[in-house]
Design a protein around this motif. Structure first.
Motif, PDB file in Angstrom:
ATOM      1  N   VAL A 140      78.612  49.852  33.499  1.00 11.85           N
ATOM      2  CA  VAL A 140      78.370  48.616  34.239  1.00 11.85           C
ATOM      3  C   VAL A 140      77.392  48.029  33.898  1.00 11.85           C
ATOM      4  O   VAL A 140      77.329  46.695  33.542  1.00 11.85           O
ATOM      5  CB  VAL A 140      78.308  48.955  35.777  1.00 11.85           C
ATOM      6  CG1 VAL A 140      77.922  47.245  36.547  1.00 11.85           C
ATOM      7  CG2 VAL A 140      79.709  49.361  36.402  1.00 11.85           C
ATOM      8  N   ARG A 141      76.204  48.542  33.637  1.00 20.43           N
ATOM      9  CA  ARG A 141      74.980  47.882  33.090  1.00 20.43           C
ATOM     10  C   ARG A 141      75.048  47.593  31.567  1.00 20.43           C
ATOM     11  O   ARG A 141      74.634  46.310  31.174  1.00 20.43           O
ATOM     12  CB  ARG A 141      73.780  48.843  33.079  1.00 20.43           C
ATOM     13  CG  ARG A 141      73.254  49.104  34.464  1.00 20.43           C
ATOM     14  CD  ARG A 141      71.797  49.942  34.728  1.00 20.43           C
ATOM     15  NE  ARG A 141      71.633  49.875  36.001  1.00 20.43           N
ATOM     16  CZ  ARG A 141      70.980  51.158  36.657  1.00 20.43           C
ATOM     17  NH1 ARG A 141      70.680  52.227  35.856  1.00 20.43           N
ATOM     18  NH2 ARG A 141      70.525  50.798  38.025  1.00 20.43           N
ATOM     19  N   VAL A 192      79.492  59.109  38.639  1.00 20.11           N
ATOM     20  CA  VAL A 192      78.731  57.741  39.032  1.00 20.11           C
ATOM     21  C   VAL A 192      77.653  57.121  38.071  1.00 20.11           C
ATOM     22  O   VAL A 192      77.833  56.237  37.737  1.00 20.11           O
ATOM     23  CB  VAL A 192      78.159  58.082  40.537  1.00 20.11           C
ATOM     24  CG1 VAL A 192      77.578  56.778  40.850  1.00 20.11           C
ATOM     25  CG2 VAL A 192      79.163  58.494  41.511  1.00 20.11           C
ATOM     26  N   LEU A 247      84.877  49.633  42.705  1.00 21.77           N
ATOM     27  CA  LEU A 247      83.800  49.909  41.999  1.00 21.77           C
ATOM     28  C   LEU A 247      83.780  50.043  40.501  1.00 21.77           C
ATOM     29  O   LEU A 247      82.809  50.359  39.847  1.00 21.77           O
ATOM     30  CB  LEU A 247      82.962  51.391  42.436  1.00 21.77           C
ATOM     31  CG  LEU A 247      82.457  51.228  43.987  1.00 21.77           C
ATOM     32  CD1 LEU A 247      82.153  52.564  44.518  1.00 21.77           C
ATOM     33  CD2 LEU A 247      81.037  50.582  43.856  1.00 21.77           C
ATOM     34  N   LEU A 288      77.960  53.847  36.114  1.00 18.26           N
ATOM     35  CA  LEU A 288      76.616  52.907  36.338  1.00 18.26           C
ATOM     36  C   LEU A 288      76.252  52.369  34.938  1.00 18.26           C
ATOM     37  O   LEU A 288      75.994  51.176  34.844  1.00 18.26           O
ATOM     38  CB  LEU A 288      75.507  53.546  37.221  1.00 18.26           C
ATOM     39  CG  LEU A 288      74.140  52.610  37.525  1.00 18.26           C
ATOM     40  CD1 LEU A 288      74.707  51.520  38.044  1.00 18.26           C
ATOM     41  CD2 LEU A 288      73.500  53.647  38.288  1.00 18.26           C
ATOM     42  N   LEU A 317      78.634  45.389  41.727  1.00 16.12           N
ATOM     43  CA  LEU A 317      78.882  46.953  41.464  1.00 16.12           C
ATOM     44  C   LEU A 317      77.558  47.460  41.146  1.00 16.12           C
ATOM     45  O   LEU A 317      77.388  48.944  41.472  1.00 16.12           O
ATOM     46  CB  LEU A 317      79.723  46.769  40.200  1.00 16.12           C
ATOM     47  CG  LEU A 317      81.274  46.166  40.339  1.00 16.12           C
ATOM     48  CD1 LEU A 317      82.007  46.769  39.186  1.00 16.12           C
ATOM     49  CD2 LEU A 317      81.792  46.587  41.621  1.00 16.12           C
ATOM     50  N   GLU A 318      76.524  46.981  40.270  1.00 16.75           N
ATOM     51  CA  GLU A 318      75.598  47.799  39.886  1.00 16.75           C
ATOM     52  C   GLU A 318      74.712  47.934  41.124  1.00 16.75           C
ATOM     53  O   GLU A 318      74.215  49.215  41.331  1.00 16.75           O
ATOM     54  CB  GLU A 318      74.831  46.853  39.013  1.00 16.75           C
ATOM     55  CG  GLU A 318      73.790  47.497  37.927  1.00 16.75           C
ATOM     56  CD  GLU A 318      72.544  47.820  38.722  1.00 16.75           C
ATOM     57  OE1 GLU A 318      71.536  48.299  38.159  1.00 16.75           O
ATOM     58  OE2 GLU A 318      72.171  47.340  39.659  1.00 16.75           O
ATOM     59  N   LEU A 337      77.061  44.335  31.923  1.00 19.04           N
ATOM     60  CA  LEU A 337      76.205  43.471  32.368  1.00 19.04           C
ATOM     61  C   LEU A 337      75.376  42.676  31.410  1.00 19.04           C
ATOM     62  O   LEU A 337      75.130  41.548  31.224  1.00 19.04           O
ATOM     63  CB  LEU A 337      75.116  44.004  33.586  1.00 19.04           C
ATOM     64  CG  LEU A 337      75.432  43.711  35.070  1.00 19.04           C
ATOM     65  CD1 LEU A 337      74.547  44.619  35.933  1.00 19.04           C
ATOM     66  CD2 LEU A 337      75.488  42.297  35.196  1.00 19.04           C
ATOM     67  N   ASP A 362      75.945  48.710  44.319  1.00 15.38           N
ATOM     68  CA  ASP A 362      76.483  49.628  45.058  1.00 15.38           C
ATOM     69  C   ASP A 362      76.400  50.819  44.358  1.00 15.38           C
ATOM     70  O   ASP A 362      76.190  51.940  44.751  1.00 15.38           O
ATOM     71  CB  ASP A 362      77.916  49.272  45.255  1.00 15.38           C
ATOM     72  CG  ASP A 362      78.003  48.025  46.247  1.00 15.38           C
ATOM     73  OD1 ASP A 362      77.147  47.655  46.822  1.00 15.38           O
ATOM     74  OD2 ASP A 362      79.246  47.408  46.193  1.00 15.38           O
ATOM     75  N   LEU A 363      76.588  51.002  43.186  1.00 17.87           N
ATOM     76  CA  LEU A 363      76.551  52.140  42.149  1.00 17.87           C
ATOM     77  C   LEU A 363      75.287  52.837  42.300  1.00 17.87           C
ATOM     78  O   LEU A 363      75.109  53.971  42.500  1.00 17.87           O
ATOM     79  CB  LEU A 363      77.098  52.110  40.835  1.00 17.87           C
ATOM     80  CG  LEU A 363      78.784  51.821  40.822  1.00 17.87           C
ATOM     81  CD1 LEU A 363      79.126  51.438  39.323  1.00 17.87           C
ATOM     82  CD2 LEU A 363      79.404  53.030  40.946  1.00 17.87           C
ATOM     83  N   SER A 364      74.313  52.152  41.966  1.00 17.77           N
ATOM     84  CA  SER A 364      72.899  52.796  42.234  1.00 17.77           C
ATOM     85  C   SER A 364      72.531  53.199  43.394  1.00 17.77           C
ATOM     86  O   SER A 364      71.787  54.322  43.554  1.00 17.77           O
ATOM     87  CB  SER A 364      71.875  51.550  41.318  1.00 17.77           C
ATOM     88  OG  SER A 364      71.810  50.472  41.975  1.00 17.77           O
TER      89      SER A 364
END
Lengths: 145, 145
Positions: free
Chosen positions: A100-101, A93, A65, A97, B110-111, A104, B113-115
């Motif tokens: 990750v965003r 978490v 993750l 997140l 990942l996004e 992205l 799953d994490l959300s």
DNA sequence: CCTACGATCTGTAGCCGCTACAGATGCAAG
DNA sequence: CTTGCATCTGTAGCGGCTACAGATCGTAGG
């Protein structure tokens, strides 16, 4: 009755196959202190239990993750101290997140820029290239943000 | 007439400010051979020309597009040998674009799953946490791919 | 001209998260 | 007992910087 594999535990190779984590990486995790030192055979080989298996799987899932080791360490220390509050976990978490965003969004910009560049390009044996010209151009102080 | 700053060239600090590349990184690029060794003052300080500036800007733009140094090296050696064919450049850009798209897809998973995990979580002072439970669960061999 | 202080110099070590050796043992099947 | 794979420890390398330490350069002010 002869017990199953789990009775005498797992060798490091067996643990590796069971979790998909490479042998060297397992030893690395022990060295950095996120996997506990397992028992040893008379000869000195590591012997793992089912608890080790669960913990390593947890670590693997977290890595998948994208959690950095530091955050996994934090999660594990909450688990180890039996002081897991959902709020803290949620915070970690959520933080991940957000990371990750952010990545992205960065990548989406790269994707746009690169595909624009690829489209510009004649693709043939032409000895001049608009891509190179663009990237070397003085007047472009940065990227076409 | 007294010439402008470019006449005597740029100090490493000036080059750094002009390009946004840190001083240490410029020296690093020289060490790994993607920036040529510049001239020196009598005392031994580096003196850069406008050509250096253009090259370093090119490198910076490429890095900002996510190109690994190896690919930048390839692009630069084509430029240096005056053998730039648009097709080769296109290939490198396309390859990088594919890489970026692959990473985008990874991150999107990942996004998701994490959300989903974040949504599961009660977020309060509750001492149990569904996230931890999920990640530690034996029955989940991997992630919800 | 001297002084002070920032900029620059070289060289080396550290960051992350592994990965890849080398060279010495352990262990299990035949 | 031998063979041969698995495992052992320790160390070094990867990419792409970044961060020191300790010495020297360069320049502006007095």
């Amino acid at each position: 009755m002869a017990p199953l594999t789990s009775a005498r535990g797992y060798s490091i190779g067996a643990l590796s196959r069971a979790t998909g984590v490479k042998v060297e990486t397992i030893r690395y995790y022990e060295r950095i202190g996120i996997m506990p030192e397992p028992g040893r055979t008379a000869g000195g080989n590591r012997q793992y239990t089912h608890e080790h298996l669960k913990r390593l799987s947890f670590i693997r899932r977290c890595r998948a993750l994208g959690f950095p080791v530091a955050e996994i360490r934090a999660l594990l220390s909450m688990v180890d101290s039996r002081d897991v509050t959902c709020g803290e976990v949620h915070a970690i978490v959520t933080h991940q997140l957000a990371e990750v965003r952010r990545r992205l969004a960065d990548l989406a910009r790269l994707e746009a820029d690169l595909s624009a560049m690829a489209a510009q390009c004649a693709q043939g044996d032409v000895p001049a290239c608009p891509i190179i010209d663009t990237l070397f151009d003085d007047d472009a102080p940065s990227l076409p943000a």
